[in-house]
Write an enzyme that holds these catalytic residues in place. Structure first.
Site, PDB file in Angstrom:
ATOM      1  N   HIS A 120       0.816  -1.217   0.000  1.00  0.00           N
ATOM      2  CA  HIS A 120       0.000   0.000   0.000  1.00  0.00           C
ATOM      3  C   HIS A 120       0.849   1.265   0.000  1.00  0.00           C
ATOM      4  O   HIS A 120       0.353   2.347  -0.324  1.00  0.00           O
ATOM      5  CB  HIS A 120      -0.988   0.001   1.172  1.00  0.00           C
ATOM      6  CG  HIS A 120      -0.395   0.294   2.517  1.00  0.00           C
ATOM      7  ND1 HIS A 120      -0.109  -0.700   3.437  1.00  0.00           N
ATOM      8  CD2 HIS A 120      -0.033   1.459   3.100  1.00  0.00           C
ATOM      9  CE1 HIS A 120       0.380  -0.134   4.529  1.00  0.00           C
ATOM     10  NE2 HIS A 120       0.441   1.167   4.354  1.00  0.00           N
ATOM     11  N   ASP A 169       0.165  -7.670   1.612  1.00  0.00           N
ATOM     12  CA  ASP A 169       0.566  -6.264   1.602  1.00  0.00           C
ATOM     13  C   ASP A 169       2.086  -6.104   1.598  1.00  0.00           C
ATOM     14  O   ASP A 169       2.635  -5.248   2.296  1.00  0.00           O
ATOM     15  CB  ASP A 169      -0.034  -5.527   2.810  1.00  0.00           C
ATOM     16  CG  ASP A 169      -0.052  -4.012   2.604  1.00  0.00           C
ATOM     17  OD1 ASP A 169       0.234  -3.567   1.473  1.00  0.00           O
ATOM     18  OD2 ASP A 169      -0.317  -3.284   3.573  1.00  0.00           O
ATOM     19  N   GLY A 211       3.288   6.428   8.132  1.00  0.00           N
ATOM     20  CA  GLY A 211       4.650   6.623   7.644  1.00  0.00           C
ATOM     21  C   GLY A 211       5.579   5.507   8.068  1.00  0.00           C
ATOM     22  O   GLY A 211       6.614   5.281   7.447  1.00  0.00           O
ATOM     23  N   ASN A 212       5.207   4.781   9.148  1.00  0.00           N
ATOM     24  CA  ASN A 212       5.983   3.607   9.564  1.00  0.00           C
ATOM     25  C   ASN A 212       5.706   2.398   8.674  1.00  0.00           C
ATOM     26  O   ASN A 212       6.434   1.401   8.731  1.00  0.00           O
ATOM     27  CB  ASN A 212       5.671   3.216  11.010  1.00  0.00           C
ATOM     28  CG  ASN A 212       6.510   3.960  12.026  1.00  0.00           C
ATOM     29  OD1 ASN A 212       6.005   4.750  12.814  1.00  0.00           O
ATOM     30  ND2 ASN A 212       7.812   3.696  12.009  1.00  0.00           N
ATOM     31  N   SER A 213       4.641   2.467   7.888  1.00  0.00           N
ATOM     32  CA  SER A 213       4.254   1.332   7.057  1.00  0.00           C
ATOM     33  C   SER A 213       5.412   0.870   6.178  1.00  0.00           C
ATOM     34  O   SER A 213       6.030   1.671   5.480  1.00  0.00           O
ATOM     35  CB  SER A 213       3.070   1.703   6.167  1.00  0.00           C
ATOM     36  OG  SER A 213       1.901   1.871   6.917  1.00  0.00           O
ATOM     37  N   GLY A 252      -8.726 -25.915  -4.607  1.00  0.00           N
ATOM     38  CA  GLY A 252      -9.966 -25.849  -5.379  1.00  0.00           C
ATOM     39  C   GLY A 252     -11.188 -26.300  -4.625  1.00  0.00           C
ATOM     40  O   GLY A 252     -11.980 -27.100  -5.156  1.00  0.00           O
ATOM     41  N   VAL A 253     -11.370 -25.804  -3.407  1.00  0.00           N
ATOM     42  CA  VAL A 253     -12.569 -26.120  -2.623  1.00  0.00           C
ATOM     43  C   VAL A 253     -13.057 -24.864  -1.928  1.00  0.00           C
ATOM     44  O   VAL A 253     -12.295 -23.928  -1.696  1.00  0.00           O
ATOM     45  CB  VAL A 253     -12.299 -27.203  -1.544  1.00  0.00           C
ATOM     46  CG1 VAL A 253     -12.058 -28.560  -2.181  1.00  0.00           C
ATOM     47  CG2 VAL A 253     -11.146 -26.803  -0.635  1.00  0.00           C
ATOM     48  N   ILE A 304     -14.552 -23.876   1.709  1.00  0.00           N
ATOM     49  CA  ILE A 304     -14.511 -24.531   3.022  1.00  0.00           C
ATOM     50  C   ILE A 304     -15.056 -23.626   4.110  1.00  0.00           C
ATOM     51  O   ILE A 304     -15.168 -22.410   3.935  1.00  0.00           O
ATOM     52  CB  ILE A 304     -13.062 -24.935   3.393  1.00  0.00           C
ATOM     53  CG1 ILE A 304     -12.115 -23.739   3.248  1.00  0.00           C
ATOM     54  CG2 ILE A 304     -12.598 -26.108   2.550  1.00  0.00           C
ATOM     55  CD1 ILE A 304     -10.676 -24.036   3.634  1.00  0.00           C
TER      56      ILE A 304
END
Length: 479
Positions: free
Chosen positions: A108, A138, A209-211, A267-268, A270
């Site tokens: 992001h 992310d 800003g720490n992201s 492919g299920v 659940i």
């Protein structure tokens, strides 16, 4: 005798103090560690071209007699764009993981950026190119080119981090430049926003800003990537979340090798096994993943059926759906694995050759955006006026075309939502750990929370590209 007793007491006190100091593990100072690893932490600045607005937006209605007056006010304050595209900047953090210039940050932080600039601790600035991203966790991988080898840090084993261990966060909070904060591991294995999440919760101060910045253990190894905070006001209150390094390293390795992720696909569809299902399914306890549907794919080809309960995958016991999804996602594409299911009270062993999840999602998207005509233009819920994101709304709110969720167009100032910092312009992307694409999705999540007897529900709210979690009450007050 008295002297012996006093000597014994003194020895006992000294030993007790030594043991207590060892148990606390509290460093006298973080200065040496910060000095050693700071050169590997970077500030990230992105630049994005934003489409021009046609006139005053969001303050006065179109055609209002005050429209011209407000446009003049915008122009005098440098807010008018004269019908021309404008540049928008954003700040974040990251860290170097190799001497040849690979840098890890949050997706992001750089999402939709035209230009990415890296500022190093020394003050040196280099342009970066995007290697690959993984929106599911992310995480993004960048690359810079330089003449000299760069200082870098290594990933540690996040599974070794214990609740109570000291940690240190570094980054660029609120655009203030390089900053260090310290705290402890508050909790482990938090799953707050996505299928593959494994968050470390910490009380080390993390702000906007720490992201993308690193969370270090006391050995100077990265055990997490700082991603989000839980806050009523947008600032740090001591509840921050860092994606665990053991998730990040797998993503980074694939981005470096392929430029994209390649996760296994069973492919299920659940769901978790609940206590009231145990007897009817012939199980001993509420463990495993109940198969609710088997569309075309690897599982169907192996003979799996709706109603099967997956109890083991590739030799690993399955406790719940979250664990199964993570195990499958971490298994290489094309591998043939043994899957043990409980079917009508009996065990069956199936051999499944995994497909690739990313290809399956492109071919069989898990969710489709509800046509605009099927949604009301706005709806009031939880003190919020919400509208499904449309192309016009995305342009008005300067959001990328890929943005999904519900736009907050107004907030009741007497509501809990307003008290906890939600404002017009925010975007709700998830509720109750599930993606919301329509008002109906949010209403379903609220109903599920109420049916489960929960008093509140977590919303993942995006503001200016920065995500944060907000807990709102969902108690039904209707009589």
């Amino acid at each position: 005798m008295r002297l012996f007793w006093l000597a014994s007491l003194s020895m006992f006190l000294i030993l007790s103090q030594a043991l207590m100091a060892h148990a606390r593990g509290a460093p006298e100072s973080f200065a040496d560690l910060a000095e050693r690893i700071s050169p590997s932490v970077v500030n990230i600045t992105t630049s994005t071209t934003v489409a021009a607005r046609s006139g005053p937006q969001g303050i006065v209605p179109e055609g209002s007699p005050f429209e011209d007056l407000f446009r003049d006010f915008q122009d005098r304050n440098g807010q008018g764009d004269g019908g021309q595209p404008r540049r928008s900047s954003a700040l974040g953090s990251g860290f170097v993981i190799s001497e040849d210039g690979y840098i890890v940050t949050n997706n992001h932080v750089i999402d939709g950026a035209d230009e990415i600039s890296i500022e190093f601790f020394s003050g040196k600035v280099l342009p970066a190119k995007l290697v690959g991203t993984d929106p599911n966790t992310d995480i993004a991988l960048l690359k810079v080119e330089g003449d000299d080898a760069l200082p870098f840090v290594s990933f540690g084993n996040s599974d070794n981090a214990r609740v109570g261990d000291w940690v240190m966060a570094m980054g660029n909070p609120l655009g203030q430049g390089f900053s260090v904060s310290a705290g402890i591991v508050s909790a482990r294995n938090r799953a707050l926003s996505g299928t593959y999440d494994d968050y470390i919760q910490t009380d080390a101060a993390i702000n906007r800003g720490n992201s993308g910045g690193p969370l270090f253990n006391m050995d100077g190894d990265v055990i997490g990537v700082n991603t989000a905070i839980l806050s009523p006001n947008g600032g740090s209150i001591g509840i921050g979340f860092s994606m665990a390094s053991n998730v990040v390293t797998k993503v980074v390795d694939q981005l470096k090798q392929f430029g994209e992720t390649r996760r296994g696909w069973l492919g299920v569809r659940i769901q978790d096994v609940t206590e009231d299902m145990v007897e009817s399914l012939g199980l001993v306890s509420a463990k495993g993943a109940l198969v609710s549907d088997v569309p075309e794919g690897p599982a169907k080809e192996s003979g799996m059926q709706a109603g099967d309960v997956i109890v083991s995958f590739d030799g690993k016991d399955v406790d719940d759906t979250r664990q199964l999804v993570r195990i499958v996602g971490n298994t290489e594409v094309g591998k043939s694995v043994r899957v043990i299911v409980n079917r009508d009270g009996k065990s069956e062993t199936l051999l499944v050759t995994l497909g690739r999840r990313e290809e399956a999602e492109r071919t069989f998207p898990a969710s489709q955006t509800v046509p605009e005509s099927e949604e009301p233009s706005t709806v009031d819920i939880l003190g919020l006026t919400l509208s499904p994101l449309t192309s016009d709304l995305r342009a008005e709110m300067n959001l990328p075309d890929s943005a999904k969720g519900l736009a907050v167009t107004a907030v009741d100032e007497t509501s809990e939502a307003f008290e906890k910092g939600l404002r017009a312009g925010d975007v709700i992307t998830e509720a109750g750990q599930s993606q919301v694409l329509s008002v109906g999705d949010l209403e379903d999540r609220i109903a599920e929370a109420r049916d489960a007897g929960r008093k509140s529900m977590l919303l993942l709210v995006s503001r200016g590209g920065d995500p944060r979690f907000v807990a709102l009450s969902v108690e039904d007050t209707e009589q």
